[in-house]
Design an enzyme around this catalytic site. Sequence first.
Site, PDB file in Angstrom:
ATOM      1  N   ASP A 193       0.768  -1.089   0.081  1.00  0.00           N
ATOM      2  CA  ASP A 193       0.067   0.041   0.085  1.00  0.00           C
ATOM      3  C   ASP A 193       0.902   1.087   0.021  1.00  0.00           C
ATOM      4  O   ASP A 193       1.567   1.482   0.830  1.00  0.00           O
ATOM      5  CB  ASP A 193      -0.789   0.018   1.226  1.00  0.00           C
ATOM      6  CG  ASP A 193      -2.242   0.955   1.101  1.00  0.00           C
ATOM      7  OD1 ASP A 193      -1.747   2.098   0.302  1.00  0.00           O
ATOM      8  OD2 ASP A 193      -3.111   0.851   1.989  1.00  0.00           O
ATOM      9  N   ARG A 202      -0.150   4.451  -0.646  1.00  0.00           N
ATOM     10  CA  ARG A 202      -0.926   5.770  -0.450  1.00  0.00           C
ATOM     11  C   ARG A 202      -0.787   6.624   0.633  1.00  0.00           C
ATOM     12  O   ARG A 202      -0.069   6.343   1.550  1.00  0.00           O
ATOM     13  CB  ARG A 202      -2.384   5.273  -0.152  1.00  0.00           C
ATOM     14  CG  ARG A 202      -3.162   4.709  -1.745  1.00  0.00           C
ATOM     15  CD  ARG A 202      -4.504   4.275  -1.321  1.00  0.00           C
ATOM     16  NE  ARG A 202      -4.486   3.184  -0.160  1.00  0.00           N
ATOM     17  CZ  ARG A 202      -5.508   2.684  -0.094  1.00  0.00           C
ATOM     18  NH1 ARG A 202      -6.774   2.697  -0.413  1.00  0.00           N
ATOM     19  NH2 ARG A 202      -5.438   1.221   0.933  1.00  0.00           N
TER      20      ARG A 202
END
Length: 414
Positions: free
Chosen positions: A333, A335
């Site tokens: 991930d 983000r």
Amino acid sequence: MTRFDTIERAVADIAAGKAVVVVDDEDRENEGDLIFAAEKATPELVAFMIRYTSGYICVPLTGEDCDRLGLPPMYATNQDKHGTAYTVSVDAREGITTGISAADRATTMRLLADADAKADDLTRPGHVVPLRAKDGGVLRRPGHTEAAVDLARMAGLRPAGVICEIVSQKDEGHMARTEELRVFADDHDLALISIADMIAWRRKHEKQVVRVAEARIPTAHGAFTAVGYQSIYDDVEHVALVRGDIGDGEDVLVRVHSECLTGDVFGSLRCDCGPQLDAALEMVDQEGRGVVLYMRGHEGRGIGLMHKLQAYQLQDSGRDTVDANLDLGLPADARDYGTGAQILVDLGIRSMRLLTNNPAKRVGLDGYGLTITERVPMPLRANAENLRYLRTKRDRMGHDLVGLDDLDLGETAQ
């Protein structure tokens, strides 16, 4: 509760050539780094750092300075858990011996901070590890790398710092935590600050996103006001869909939704993104007020559309959604929610009920002056195509998804 010093004191100490102690979020590394400005590096400062830290000393720099000095990534695709952007290690070409002594490393640190230094002034590999800080500093990534560059810049110095993790004196096999760091700082007359306080300080004094336009957008879920934003540092455009009066001081229902072309636009069944977006709009409509913030640049949990399609190929061969990213040399991930947090603050939101099944999203928004009073779960949207994906998000990424064990791969649950 640990007592922290003011950001103003820390900035003044950095400007004076002193070190400070900086603590990050307890849900992140939960460590304290000794930090000073690279241009103020002395043999004494470096020796002090070596004595009380792990000794793996790094020099955070801006991306512009990394490019100017010819400092590529240590590895082509960053797999570090927290996204620390290590570059190739270096030594100063002149003025040192072996490069490892405190005096030699101080020379290399000052050279890295020198605006007139050139790539040829450095040899590779070496004994000092530069780090590439994200543009936007702690407002984009709440890490020690960005904190060091921000502190130097805020002190009126070249944006280059020196950092290393402080080791516990009680248990030398582990890193020192906040309470011990307070004692350490007091014993050595050092300021102790938190990255959360740095974020709050910068948010109060600086702006990192600009509001560009707004217009009424009628949707199948009711009428919203679309407020368009552009990030100053990467030019990525984001849209906040606002419903009702969100500036009345009451908790606001908020969904921070990551861009997903395949799910949101094409209706892909491989994920639950499209149904989540529809559900968020419907829930805000039913509430009569709220925000659905659509974050561009988050495709494939931040790895981009082409990499996401490559990850899908690997998933068709048996990998799960986490291992597929890792096999591509990419984070599970990637983000960053800092820009989204700034947009929410610009909209006037201070307290919210967050629509998410992902606890990490809450951590990503904390520290930006936003209070999350409640995590509101998103409805489960499982089907035969995405059931394994959802179970992986639950089991390996900590998503709060209830009821998946009652389903099998041949079922579709709405």
